[in-house]
Design an enzyme around this catalytic site. Structure first.
Site: not given
Ligand code: UDP
Length: 483
Positions: A18, A115, A351, A370, A374, A391
């Site tokens: 978020h 949000d 990531q 997210n 990406e 998901q």
């Molecule tokens: N992320 C990251 N490194 C990691 C795991 C996640 O930078 O090892 C970041 C990823 O790039 C994304 C966010 O954390 O921007 C995860 O958001 P997402 O909506 O994909 O999944 P959530 O964590 O909310 O289930």
């Protein structure tokens, strides 16, 4: 007192999924649309601010980032409370601090943008005569089911939840039971969750506007249904603004072991494996995944977390049972066998930088929105491995509608997926010749880049929001002068 620029107050609920898109929205409003921006962040635990997971972004235009005091909800929840219920309670408990901070602002803010979990705060916007917006950090399809939710009658609910028939959403693709939201998986139907989601659906529909982290050409059918009076436009009073894909930009000089390793790999030869900020697998599934990656013969980077049902004291780098350092929850000798071909990163990886690297050819992902965006903005096809929340809907859209991903035959948390199937999925995504998924995702990448440029559809959506806020600012200024 009024400022000369519209002032947007954004509220982010706990969780990186978020926080990240809310910050990106704030940056966009400040840098492209002349807003002053304050972002209030609710954190689950104050210690997170010291962790590397929580790095306030550096932007050319300063964003005012304010952490609201952490709230203690231990007396209000029990061990059976879902994550969603806990988030709603946390956001509710944070309201008094938010109200006090807004009321103490020198310049009257123009708009509040919350949000999905922050919709109760919209009442504060009304109190302070601000415009009320909701930012959906997911798909328009998820927005559609949320606003339709209050109108799902007992019979429709029974047909979906108990009889496992598809859930119809006016003017949109139906949701198959296998792809449904977590709250329909509970066979008894958690009434608290149902009533909470109903309330959220109503609050969103009655906002002044709904911003969605998607774009026009990605979900044209659903976006039309949300506006069309014959379908969801009947219940959604608010205008819907597709403003995405808003994703974290890559940092220019990002040096690390993993990036150095990627530099040495051939073009599009590596699959990146990660399950978001919170996703974990069972011990058996973690082991099968390790074997599957090994069997696939492809290069990989895997962000590994200790399995949830494993030994609670097992710590990735401290507790090892193998001569080569392989932790006890991975197959014995794994590190030796994958040397030169695979890289294992504990807990967290950069990531966005990884996905943007030319050596990456696939993303094995939990399909958090997210992560999905990406992947698309970098033109990377996916193995869809959905775990919770919406998901599975994202995975269905990626595999069946957009055709840029493959997914296993059963829902990953419905049983263990065997190594052969994992290896086969990896091969299907990574083979380069005649890979239609890759062509299609590159097409999405071009479309994603275009919509955010000046004159693009998402750019124009935010310009419309900006116009509304300027009008509001002028009206408030005129009232203040008249007073
Ligand atoms: N992320 C990251 N490194 C990691 C795991 C996640 O930078 O090892 C970041 C990823 O790039 C994304 C966010 O954390 O921007 C995860 O958001 P997402 O909506 O994909 O999944 P959530 O964590 O909310 O289930």
């Amino acid at each position: 007192m009024q400022n000369t620029n519209p002032h947007a107050v954004l509220l982010a609920s706990p969780g990186m999924g978020h926080f990240i898109p809310v910050v990106e929205l704030g940056k966009r409003l400040a840098t492209h649309h002349g807003f002053d921006v304050t972002i209030f962040v609710v954190v689950a635990d104050a210690s997170i601010t010291e962790s590397p997971l929580f790095k306030p972004p550096r932007t050319p235009n300063p964003l005012n980032l304010v952490l609201l005091p952490p709230v203690d909800i231990s007396a209000l929840v029990d061990s059976t409370s879902s994550v969603a219920s806990q988030l709603v309670i946390m956001m509710r408990e944070a309201l008094p601090s938010l109200r006090a901070d807004i009321s103490a602002m020198k310049y009257h803010p123009t708009a509040l943008i919350v949000d999905l979990f922050g919709t109760e705060a919209l009442a504060i916007a009304e109190e302070f005569d601000m415009l009320k917006y909701v930012f959906i950090t997911s798909t328009a399809w998820f927005l559609a089911v949320t606003v339709h939710f209050p109108y799902i009658d007992e019979e429709a609910e029974h047909n979906h939840r108990v009889m496992k028939r598809p859930l119809d959403i006016p003017g949109c693709r139906s949701i198959r039971f296998e792809d449904t939201l977590d709250l329909f998986l509970d066979q008894t139907g958690d009434r608290n969750l149902f009533s909470g989601f109903t309330r959220v659906g109503m609050e969103i529909s009655n906002a002044d506007g709904i911003l969605v982290n998607t774009w026009q050409d990605l979900e044209p059918l659903t976006l039309r249904a949300l506006e069309n009076e014959k379908f969801l436009g009947r219940v959604v009073k608010a205008s819907v603004y597709p403003v995405g894909p808003l994703v974290r930009p890559t940092r220019q000089s990002s040096k690390s072991e993993v990036m150095d390793w990627l530099d040495m790999q051939p073009m599009e030869s590596v699959i990146y494996v990660s399950f978001g900020s919170g996703g974990t697998l069972s011990a058996k599934q973690t082991s099968e995944l390790a074997w599957g990656l090994e069997l696939s013969q492809h290069r990989f980077i895997w962000v590994v977390r200790p399995p949830v049902d494993g030994d609670a004291s097992a710590n990735f780098f401290n507790v090892t049972n193998s001569h080569d350092g392989t932790p006890s929850f991975l197959p014995d000798g794994f590190f030796t066998r994958i040397r030169n071909r695979g890289m294992v990163v504990p807990m967290w990886a950069p990531q966005t930088e990884i996905l943007a690297h030319k050596s990456i050819g696939g993303f094995f992902s939990h399909c958090g929105w997210n992560s999905t965006l990406e992947s698309m903005v970098n033109g990377v096809p996916m193995v869809a491995w959905p775990l919770y929340a919406e998901q599975q809907m994202n995975a269905a859209m990626l595999t069946e509608e957009l055709e840029v991903a493959v997914q296993p035959k059963i829902r990953p948390n419905a049983g263990v997926i065997e190594r052969e199937e994992i290896a086969e999925m990896v091969r299907r995504v990574m083979e380069l010749k005649g890979n239609e998924m890759r062509d299609k995702v590159k097409e999405l990448q071009r479309s994603a880049n275009h919509v955010l440029m000046q004159g693009g559809s998402s750019y124009n959506s935010l310009s419309r929001v900006s116009k509304e806020c300027e009008l509001k600012l002028h009206r408030l200024s005129a009232m203040a002068l008249g007073a």
